[in-house]
Design an enzyme around this catalytic site. Structure first.
Site, PDB file in Angstrom:
ATOM      1  N   ASP A 319       0.820  -1.219   0.000  1.00 18.44           N
ATOM      2  CA  ASP A 319       0.000   0.000   0.000  1.00 18.44           C
ATOM      3  C   ASP A 319       0.851   1.267   0.000  1.00 18.44           C
ATOM      4  O   ASP A 319       2.032   1.231   0.346  1.00 18.44           O
ATOM      5  CB  ASP A 319      -0.901   0.028   1.237  1.00 18.44           C
ATOM      6  CG  ASP A 319      -0.093  -0.043   2.525  1.00 18.44           C
ATOM      7  OD1 ASP A 319       0.834  -0.875   2.581  1.00 18.44           O
ATOM      8  OD2 ASP A 319      -0.368   0.733   3.452  1.00 18.44           O
ATOM      9  N   GLU A 320       0.222   2.339  -0.386  1.00 15.12           N
ATOM     10  CA  GLU A 320       0.754   3.707  -0.239  1.00 15.12           C
ATOM     11  C   GLU A 320       2.244   3.821  -0.577  1.00 15.12           C
ATOM     12  O   GLU A 320       3.020   4.354   0.207  1.00 15.12           O
ATOM     13  CB  GLU A 320       0.556   4.182   1.200  1.00 15.12           C
ATOM     14  CG  GLU A 320      -0.889   4.301   1.594  1.00 15.12           C
ATOM     15  CD  GLU A 320      -1.055   4.655   3.069  1.00 15.12           C
ATOM     16  OE1 GLU A 320      -1.957   5.451   3.359  1.00 15.12           O
ATOM     17  OE2 GLU A 320      -0.289   4.134   3.903  1.00 15.12           O
TER      18      GLU A 320
END
Ligand code: TNX
Length: 510
Positions: A319-320
């Protein structure tokens, strides 16, 4: 004739209740228990069972010493001070693995008869789920008698989980076990541990020991951090397994990796170790995707984790990754995802992993991007539903909540209950859904009291969304009445829960 009939009927009624000498208003009929999650189906019959202070267990089929002991000790605890001190309840536990009627491994049948109780299932896990229903009935009965009848029950989804972030703040083995104990009561069966992030690395890896020697020493705002030795991790896994909870370990890559980058220079493109990080911002770190050491590292970590994880999944994060250009990200996940399969496990990743070539048995954890989740489904993957604006346990209840975040909005108990995994994202239907998971990120929490404050009571609603079918489901107005009784149980169990003002709690402490 009519007169005769009335007399006959009343004699019959008196007779059928007389066995236990119980006035009609002092028993609870099976359909009136506030069970959470709601059970699939039940049928009440006309008798009454008087619960005894003790239980005598008769067991048929594969035995679990653990469940046996748990029933004995919990029964004593719940029924302590019971008026019916003299009597004992017979409990028959039947594990019949040839039972063809059961479609689902977690399915059970709970029968309350005038003189005894029966839990039947084709597996031990089914027995354990049935025991949790009975355990709720014992608590909810308040030592009154219970109406006879039958409950037949099995789950809607195979995966009903929560995540605990032990990276932002470290939680001890005992704190994790305490949370596991609480989850089982609501039939939650997966606990995802977020074991690494910018702020800390929490699982010892023999082939890369500095990850914990250095990266295990930091956490948000400093203070006592730490990590699990492999033995401690295995202790958590075994503790969870006894209670039919599966641990899903996550190593977040290629972003969220500052703790690793601070431990080994060779994971950085400039070959320089990073400083340990104590802040809360995300999205600044990345493994060096052009270096072979990065893939050696990823494979060693996955291999060692697979060796000590009996469950089917390894979570690779993903993620991210704002500090990883998209091409690099794709290159990275395309090399790393197959490593999980190589060591006999299935990949789970946050929804961004959809950008790569998903292995056939991968599951994508939907938290932010509907598009990623929809595309993953089109490619044949399953989705784990964790929509941030409904299911994030680290979101504040309202503006007064002292801990937590609000970037995905406030989530009070009603909002947490007011969504349906099958109706949330167009094109994602029941058969595409692995289950649901409520993540609890750890930037703002430091101890069990705070874990519980954010998790309870919202997690009861998530447990119900995972277990009970929408078609059988109740409205928030009905559900919030059932929650009242669980407030009293949570209080009795010493769980620190949020007294949501939308619920009319009746609590001893008030
Ligand atoms: C987003 S959700 C994150 C985490 C943070 C969380 C705080 C997701 C996959 N990443 O790194 O801890 O927000 O709410």
């Amino acid at each position: 004739m009519l007169r005769f009939f009335v007399i006959f009927l009343s004699t019959f009624l008196v007779f059928s209740c007389k066995d236990s000498n119980i006035p009609a208003d002092s028993f609870i009929s099976l359909g009136d228990f506030s069970l959470i999650p709601e059970v699939k189906e039940y049928e009440s019959t006309s008798g009454i069972l008087e619960l005894g202070a003790d239980v005598s267990i008769e067991w048929e089929g594969v035995v679990s010493e653990f469940i046996y002991q748990e029933i004995q000790s919990e029964w004593d605890e719940i029924m302590s001070g019971s008026h019916s001190d003299e009597s004992s309840t017979e409990l028959e536990v039947i594990v019949d693995d040839h039972h063809m009627e059961y479609q689902h491994p977690e399915e059970y049948c709970l029968t309350i008869e005038k003189r005894d109780i029966k839990i039947e299932a084709s597996t031990l896990v089914g027995v354990y789920r049935g025991w949790q229903t009975l355990r709720q009935i014992l608590y909810l009965s308040n030592q009154k008698s219970i109406g006879t009848g039958v409950i037949r029950d099995y789950p809607r989804f195979d995966y009903r989980g929560t995540m605990l972030d032990v990276a932002r703040h470290f939680f001890s083995v005992d704190e994790v076990k305490r949370y596991i104990d609480q989850l089982t009561f609501y039939k939650i069966n997966y606990l995802h541990l977020h074991l690494s992030d910018d702020q800390g690395w929490r699982i010892h890896i023999n082939s890369w020991p500095e990850l914990t020697a250095i990266g295990g020493q930091s956490q948000v705002d400093g203070g006592d951090a730490g990590f699990y030795t492999q033995k401690e991790y295995q202790d958590i896994v075994a503790y969870a397994a006894d209670r039919f909870v599966t641990i899903v370990p996550e190593i977040d890559m290629p972003g969220h990796t500052n703790a690793a980058l601070a431990s080994y220079a060779e994971l950085n493109c400039d070959n320089k170790k990073r400083e340990l990080y104590y802040g809360r911002e995300v999205g600044f770190s990345t493994l060096c995707v052009d270096r072979e050491e990065t893939y050696q590292f990823a494979e060693d970590v996955i291999r060692e984790l697979a060796e000590i994880t009996p469950g089917p999944y390894i979570h690779i994060g993903g993620d991210e990754t704002h500090a990883t250009p998209e091409d690099d990200y794709i290159k990275f996940v395309n090399r790393v995802m197959p490593m999980v399969g190589k060591y006999g496990k299935k990949v789970i990743g946050w929804d961004e992993i959809n950008l790569g070539e998903l292995p056939q048995d991968a599951a994508v954890q939907f938290w932010a991007s509907k598009e990623n989740a929809q595309n993953a489904v089109k490619k044949g993957s399953k989705v784990l539903m964790s929509p941030a604006s409904y299911a994030y346990l680290d979101m504040k209840y309202d503006s007064l909540t002292p801990i937590g975040y609000n970037w995905a909005g406030y989530i009070d108990t009603e909002r947490a209950y007011s969504w349906d995994p099958e109706l949330l994202v167009e094109g994602i239907n029941r058969e595409d859904i692995l289950g649901i998971e409520a993540p609890l990120w750890g930037e703002t929490i430091t101890n069990s009291e705070e874990i519980e404050y954010l998790a309870f009571p919202r997690i009861l609603g998530y447990a119900e969304k995972g277990w009970s079918d929408t078609s059988d489901s109740r409205t928030w107005d009905e559900y919030k009445i059932d929650l009242v009784a669980h407030g009293a149980i949570l209080e009795r169990l010493g769980i620190n829960f949020y007294r949501d003002p939308k619920v009319n709690w009746t609590l001893d402490s008030d």
